[in-house]
Write an enzyme that holds these catalytic residues in place. Sequence first.
Site, PDB file in Angstrom:
ATOM      1  N   TRP A 360       0.838  -1.208   0.000  1.00 18.65           N
ATOM      2  CA  TRP A 360       0.000   0.000   0.000  1.00 18.65           C
ATOM      3  C   TRP A 360       0.867   1.249   0.000  1.00 18.65           C
ATOM      4  O   TRP A 360       0.405   2.343  -0.296  1.00 18.65           O
ATOM      5  CB  TRP A 360      -0.958   0.001   1.206  1.00 18.65           C
ATOM      6  CG  TRP A 360      -0.309   0.277   2.548  1.00 18.65           C
ATOM      7  CD1 TRP A 360       0.726  -0.415   3.107  1.00 18.65           C
ATOM      8  CD2 TRP A 360      -0.638   1.316   3.483  1.00 18.65           C
ATOM      9  NE1 TRP A 360       1.054   0.117   4.336  1.00 18.65           N
ATOM     10  CE2 TRP A 360       0.223   1.185   4.605  1.00 18.65           C
ATOM     11  CE3 TRP A 360      -1.594   2.333   3.501  1.00 18.65           C
ATOM     12  CZ2 TRP A 360       0.173   2.030   5.710  1.00 18.65           C
ATOM     13  CZ3 TRP A 360      -1.655   3.174   4.616  1.00 18.65           C
ATOM     14  CH2 TRP A 360      -0.769   3.021   5.691  1.00 18.65           C
ATOM     15  N   GLU A 491       0.920  -1.964  13.016  1.00 21.12           N
ATOM     16  CA  GLU A 491       1.007  -3.429  13.034  1.00 21.12           C
ATOM     17  C   GLU A 491       1.370  -3.980  14.408  1.00 21.12           C
ATOM     18  O   GLU A 491       1.526  -5.193  14.557  1.00 21.12           O
ATOM     19  CB  GLU A 491       2.010  -3.902  11.975  1.00 21.12           C
ATOM     20  CG  GLU A 491       1.522  -3.649  10.567  1.00 21.12           C
ATOM     21  CD  GLU A 491       2.530  -4.071   9.497  1.00 21.12           C
ATOM     22  OE1 GLU A 491       3.714  -4.234   9.834  1.00 21.12           O
ATOM     23  OE2 GLU A 491       2.112  -4.233   8.336  1.00 21.12           O
TER      24      GLU A 491
END
Length: 764
Positions: A360, A491
Site C-alpha cells: 500500500w 502493526e
Amino acid sequence: MNQDYIQPDAWSIIEEGFDKDRVKSSESLFSLGNGAMGQRANFEEHYSGPTFQGNYIAGVYYPDKTRVGWWKNGYPEYFAKVLNAPDWTGIDVEINGERLDLAACAEVRAFRRELHMKEGWYHRSFEAVLQNGTEVRVEARRFLSLDSDELGVIKYEVTPLNREAVIVFSPYVDAGITNEDANWDEKFWEPIETRHSSREAFVVARTYKTHFKVAAFMHNTLFRDAEEVCAEPVRTQVREDKVCLSYEIAAGRGERVTLQKLGGYTVSTNHEGDKLVAAAQEVVEAAVKKGYDALLQAQKKAWAEIWEMADITIEGDVKAQQGIRFNIFQLNQTYLGKDARLNIGPKGFTGEKYGGSTYWDTEAYCLPFYMATKNQQVARNLLAYRYHQLDKAIENAEKLGFTGGAALYPMVTMNGEECHNEWEITFEEIHRNGAIAYAIYNYTRYTGDDSYIPEKGLEVLIGIARFWKQRATYSTAKNKYVILGVTGPNEYENNVNNNWYTNYMASWCLEYAAAQVYRVKEQSAPDYTRVAEKTGVNDAEVLQWKETAGAMYFPYSETHGVNLQQDGFLDKELVKVCDLDSSQRPLNQKWSWDRILRSPYIKQADVLQGFYFFEDHFTREELERHFDFYEPFTVHESSLSPCVHSIQAALLDRMEQAYAFYLRTSRLDLDDYNREVAEGCHITSMAGTWMSIVEGFGGMRVKDNTLYFTPKIPAQWKSYSFKINFRGQVLKIHVKASGTEFTLEGDTPLEVVVNGNRTKIMPG
Ligand code: BGC
C-alpha cells in the site's frame, strides 16, 4: 546513538575510513539502480568479511513456498521473493600471487566511498598493504546506465605503490547465487547455457517455477595507463552457472592498470527467450562503440534531467539537504515510471526484505511524489497497475469467502496474487484496500484528469466497495456496522475490533464509490453502461453501500475527546514512550511480540494516518487533540511514520517538532534510526520525506482544482525550494523566512492560494 559516519555533503554520500562493521550498512546506502535493475554496493573484489550480496532485476521474482507452523485455510501458497540475480559485478584480483581481500590485508588506508548523486555514479578508493608487502592503490567507479537500462559499467584501476606487480584480474558472471532469506535452501536459478570468447561471457539462467529467463553478461577491456592492451585470458574457468576469465598484466611501480567491465542483463520479459544472448551482444556492441567517457557523460545528462524537475534545495542545513537528495535519488533509482508492469518495492534494489514488490506504500506514500515530479502518465501507470490486477483481487477475496465481485487487493504482490503469509496481515490488514481507492481520488484531485475513473477506476472502486460492504457486519447491540478482527496501519496490534482508521476508510470508500457511480452514470453514460454490464452494479446496491457507510461505528472516548484507535484501547497501561527506558528500543528488536501486542505502543501513524488523508474532515483543534493523544505512544518503528507526523506538526505550527521528524524521515537510513539499514534502505518512505517538505513545510494542498500553500520554514534553514508539475505546467516554489517566490514555467496564468490569499501567477 544513531549511526553518524556518513560525511555531510550537499550532493554526495561519503564514507571515509574502513570499518568491517559498517560494510553491510554501506552496501545498502551506496546501492545503485536504474529502474530496471539494481545492486547493493558489494565490493567488486573478493571480500571474506561479513557482506550481504545483492543484485536485483525489476520484476524478476520467485514464489517461495509458504512456511508456517500451522497451515490456515486461505493462506497464499507462496511468498514472492525478489530474487538475488546473477552477479555480473565481481572481479577477483590477484596481486603478486595474493588475492586482494580487504578483510585479510595487512592494512587498509584512505578507504573512501562516494556516491555522486548529482551525476549518478559511485566511486570507491583505498590503499591496501597486502600480506606479501605489496602496496596498491585501487579506484573503482561504477554506474548503472539510465539511457541503456540493461547496461552497467565498472572501471577498476590498480596502481602498485611500492614495487612492481603482476596483477591478475578475474572478472566473472555468476548465476550460482542464493537469497539470504531462502526458506528451504532451494535453488532459485536453473543454469541454461554459458558462452564466452576472449573478452565476453554470457550466462543464461532461468528461475524455477516463474521461468524468467535472464542472460547475465560481461565484456572486458584492459588498459595500461590510458592505452588499451590486448585482453587475451590466461585462464578461463567455466562452470554450468559461471564463467570467469583471467587476464594478467604487469604494472611498474606507480603505473596504473585498469579493467573496464561492462555488464548487465537481458531478460525474457523484454526479449524473446531464445534471443537473450543476441540482445546482450547488441547492448555491449553499442556500449563499446560509445566508450566509457561518452557513457558517463550520458549518465550525467540523464541525471541532470531528473534533478532539473525533482530536486529540492535547502540552504543553510547540509544534513537536511543531503537527506532529501538521498531520498529523491533512491526513489529515482528504484522507479522511473517507464514500464507500467513495474512498481516500487519498499526496499527497492537495496535488499531482500519485503521480498514482494508492491505494498500500500505505493498508493499511500509514493504517488504524490511521482505525480508532482514526473508527467501525469507515470502516476496513471501506477493506478493502472492495480486496474490490471483487479481480477486477481476479486479471486483473492473469493478465497477468503467474499462474493459477487468484491475485491481485496493483496498486502504484498508481484502479479496481483497475495503473497504475504502472516495471517494477521494477509487476512486482517485490509485497510490497504482503502489506500487504493484513495489514490484514485488523490490522482483525480491533483491532475484534474476526469477520464481515469470512467475508463478504469470505477471498476476498481466498485470491487473495493463491495468488499467493505461485506466485511462490515451489523451489530444489533450497537445498532451500527462494525468491522471485526483487523490489523490497522499500526502493526503492533493484531486482530482488533473497530480499528478507527479502517472503519473510517471503509465508510469513506463506500461513499466515494457511490458518488463516482452516480457521476459516471450522469456524465459518461457509455462508460457507465459498459461498467454496469460488466460488474452488474445497480442503484439498489449503491444505496446499500451508502446505508452501511452512514451507519458505521467509530470508537470514541468522551473523556479524552478522541477517536479511539480500536475498541478497548483505553484498557491498556498507558505509559508514554518518553517514560520507557531507552534500552528497550527499538521494541521490535527488544520485546516479545506478545508484550508488544499488549502495550499501547504505536508502530506508525494509525488514527493520525486518517487525519492525514482526510485533513479537511477535521478541525485544527481536533487534529491537535489527536496528535497530542497519540504521538506520545508512537515509536515510529515503521519508516512510514515520521513523515506523517512531520506534516501534521508543521500544520500545527510546531516547527521544532516538525523539523525533528523531518530529519528522522530524511536521514532514517543515513543515520540508521531503526538500526536495520544493513538489510536495505526504506525506499517507499522516502516519498514521505518529499511530502514532509512539500506538504509539511510548503503546506501544499489541492482543493477545488486550485493549489494552496501555507509556506513555513524551519529555523535551521535559510531557504528551500521545490518544483511541481501541476497540470502540465511547472511551478517553482522558493521559500525564505522573508517570503515565498513562485515562478511559473508555463504559458497559462495559474491561480494559487497562498496563506489564504488568492493570487494569479503569470508565466515566467
Ligand atoms: C509497515 C507497513 C508497510 C511495510 C512495507 C511495514 O513495516 O508497517 O505499513 O507497508 O512495512 O513498507
